[in-house]
Design a protein around this motif. Structure first.
Motif, mmCIF file in Angstrom:
data_model
loop_
_atom_site.group_PDB
_atom_site.id
_atom_site.type_symbol
_atom_site.label_atom_id
_atom_site.label_comp_id
_atom_site.label_asym_id
_atom_site.label_seq_id
_atom_site.Cartn_x
_atom_site.Cartn_y
_atom_site.Cartn_z
ATOM 1 N N VAL A 191 -35.757 45.465 23.374
ATOM 2 C CA VAL A 191 -35.583 45.831 21.965
ATOM 3 C C VAL A 191 -35.637 44.577 21.098
ATOM 4 N N ARG A 192 -35.027 43.489 21.560
ATOM 5 C CA ARG A 192 -35.053 42.232 20.805
ATOM 6 C C ARG A 192 -36.493 41.761 20.606
ATOM 7 N N ARG A 193 -37.295 41.842 21.669
ATOM 8 C CA ARG A 193 -38.699 41.427 21.580
ATOM 9 C C ARG A 193 -39.477 42.308 20.599
ATOM 10 N N ALA A 194 -39.230 43.605 20.659
ATOM 11 C CA ALA A 194 -39.917 44.521 19.749
ATOM 12 C C ALA A 194 -39.497 44.241 18.304
ATOM 13 N N ALA A 195 -38.208 44.018 18.089
ATOM 14 C CA ALA A 195 -37.718 43.739 16.739
ATOM 15 C C ALA A 195 -38.324 42.443 16.209
ATOM 16 N N ALA A 196 -38.454 41.453 17.068
ATOM 17 C CA ALA A 196 -39.042 40.177 16.650
ATOM 18 C C ALA A 196 -40.511 40.365 16.260
ATOM 19 N N GLN A 197 -41.240 41.175 17.018
ATOM 20 C CA GLN A 197 -42.652 41.404 16.693
ATOM 21 C C GLN A 197 -42.829 42.230 15.430
ATOM 22 N N LEU A 214 -34.972 60.198 30.722
ATOM 23 C CA LEU A 214 -35.187 60.237 29.282
ATOM 24 C C LEU A 214 -33.861 60.241 28.535
ATOM 25 N N GLU A 215 -32.921 61.049 28.995
ATOM 26 C CA GLU A 215 -31.614 61.122 28.326
ATOM 27 C C GLU A 215 -30.871 59.797 28.416
ATOM 28 N N GLU A 216 -30.931 59.140 29.572
ATOM 29 C CA GLU A 216 -30.271 57.841 29.718
ATOM 30 C C GLU A 216 -30.911 56.803 28.795
ATOM 31 N N LEU A 217 -32.236 56.791 28.752
ATOM 32 C CA LEU A 217 -32.946 55.850 27.896
ATOM 33 C C LEU A 217 -32.588 56.089 26.421
ATOM 34 N N LEU A 218 -32.571 57.330 25.999
ATOM 35 C CA LEU A 218 -32.207 57.641 24.616
ATOM 36 C C LEU A 218 -30.767 57.231 24.310
ATOM 37 N N TYR A 219 -29.876 57.448 25.256
ATOM 38 C CA TYR A 219 -28.479 57.037 25.079
ATOM 39 C C TYR A 219 -28.393 55.526 24.860
ATOM 40 N N LEU A 220 -29.088 54.764 25.718
ATOM 41 C CA LEU A 220 -29.052 53.306 25.598
ATOM 42 C C LEU A 220 -29.721 52.826 24.306
ATOM 43 N N LEU A 221 -30.820 53.448 23.934
ATOM 44 C CA LEU A 221 -31.494 53.059 22.692
ATOM 45 C C LEU A 221 -30.615 53.349 21.478
ATOM 46 N N ASN A 222 -29.996 54.508 21.438
ATOM 47 C CA ASN A 222 -29.146 54.855 20.299
ATOM 48 C C ASN A 222 -27.904 53.980 20.208
ATOM 49 N N ALA A 223 -27.504 53.376 21.321
ATOM 50 C CA ALA A 223 -26.348 52.479 21.312
ATOM 51 C C ALA A 223 -26.703 51.086 20.796
ATOM 52 N N ASP A 224 -27.988 50.774 20.684
ATOM 53 C CA ASP A 224 -28.415 49.446 20.234
ATOM 54 C C ASP A 224 -28.453 49.428 18.702
ATOM 55 N N PRO A 225 -27.778 48.478 18.061
ATOM 56 C CA PRO A 225 -27.729 48.462 16.602
ATOM 57 C C PRO A 225 -29.071 48.162 15.925
ATOM 58 N N ARG A 226 -30.048 47.673 16.677
ATOM 59 C CA ARG A 226 -31.368 47.401 16.094
ATOM 60 C C ARG A 226 -32.244 48.642 16.036
ATOM 61 N N ILE A 227 -31.815 49.719 16.680
ATOM 62 C CA ILE A 227 -32.557 50.980 16.688
ATOM 63 C C ILE A 227 -31.971 51.892 15.616
ATOM 64 N N GLY A 228 -32.800 52.224 14.630
ATOM 65 C CA GLY A 228 -32.355 53.112 13.561
ATOM 66 C C GLY A 228 -32.396 54.570 13.976
ATOM 67 N N SER A 229 -33.431 54.922 14.753
ATOM 68 C CA SER A 229 -33.541 56.287 15.255
ATOM 69 C C SER A 229 -34.329 56.257 16.557
ATOM 70 N N ALA A 230 -33.984 57.155 17.446
ATOM 71 C CA ALA A 230 -34.684 57.276 18.736
ATOM 72 C C ALA A 230 -34.848 58.748 19.057
ATOM 73 N N GLU A 231 -36.097 59.126 19.334
ATOM 74 C CA GLU A 231 -36.408 60.500 19.720
ATOM 75 C C GLU A 231 -37.033 60.477 21.097
ATOM 76 N N GLY A 232 -37.049 61.630 21.757
ATOM 77 C CA GLY A 232 -37.619 61.723 23.093
ATOM 78 C C GLY A 232 -38.774 62.697 23.166
ATOM 79 N N ALA A 233 -39.649 62.459 24.140
ATOM 80 C CA ALA A 233 -40.756 63.362 24.453
ATOM 81 C C ALA A 233 -40.837 63.455 25.970
ATOM 82 N N GLY A 234 -41.055 64.669 26.480
ATOM 83 C CA GLY A 234 -41.064 64.895 27.912
ATOM 84 C C GLY A 234 -42.396 64.649 28.597
ATOM 85 N N ASP A 235 -43.455 64.425 27.821
ATOM 86 C CA ASP A 235 -44.760 64.104 28.415
ATOM 87 C C ASP A 235 -45.647 63.486 27.337
ATOM 88 N N ALA A 236 -46.824 63.026 27.757
ATOM 89 C CA ALA A 236 -47.728 62.330 26.840
ATOM 90 C C ALA A 236 -48.259 63.258 25.748
#
Length: 163
Positions: free
Chosen positions: A122-128, A14-36
């Motif tokens: 992220v590019r695909r999500a941004a396009a959609q 989760l921490e690695e994913l959040l780090y990578l998401l926050n480094a992407d300029p198309r992501i304005g904010s990224a939060e994490g959740a530890g379970d459903a």
């Protein structure tokens, strides 16, 4: 800019994913959740704030195998919403790809997550979502890929082979 929620029961992933998401300029904010369950609480806040509210979520990056409610179950629940967030599965299990795309997943990223592969999701999500992409970075000819070589990944090792 996309607003993202990453859901994974394994804290380092989760921490690695959040780090990578926050480094992407198309992501304005990224939060994490530890379970459903925690993700559902966060998504409920997003629904209460409305699609343009401060707690809105555009895309959920979702692990599949989690204790209790798994990622596929959560995606099924989300698909019943009037305006569901997009779903990108991020998992170590390639066996569920057909089920994921049956649930209208935007992408299916295998762990360990590579920065380039996540950027494509992220590019695909941004396009959609119709998010405007940022200006491309200036090209650096010194770091351009060599047209005479191709990157080949096997067993987690990348080798450059002559074409």
């Amino acid at each position: 800019m996309l607003r993202a929620l990453a859901v994974d029961d394994e804290r380092p992933s989760l921490e690695e994913l959040l780090y990578l998401l926050n480094a992407d300029p198309r992501i304005g904010s990224a939060e994490g959740a530890g379970d459903a369950t925690e993700a559902l609480r966060r998504i409920n806040r997003a629904l209460e704030s409305g699609p343009d509210g401060p707690d809105a979520i555009d895309v959920v990056f979702l692990d599949i195998q989690m204790p209790g409610l798994d990622g596929l179950d959560l995606a099924r629940l989300l698909s019943g919403f009037a305006r569901p967030p997009l779903v990108v599965f991020v998992t170590a299990h390639e066996d569920f790809a057909v089920q994921a795309f049956d649930l209208k997943a935007v992408d299916y990223v295998l762990k360990p997550v590579r920065r380039e592969r996540l950027a494509e999701a992220v590019r695909r999500a941004a396009a959609q979502r119709g998010a405007t992409p940022p200006e491309p970075a200036p090209r650096d000819p010194e770091h351009e890929p060599d047209p005479d070589h191709k990157a080949v990944e096997l067993g987690g090792v990348t080798r450059y082979l002559a074409v």
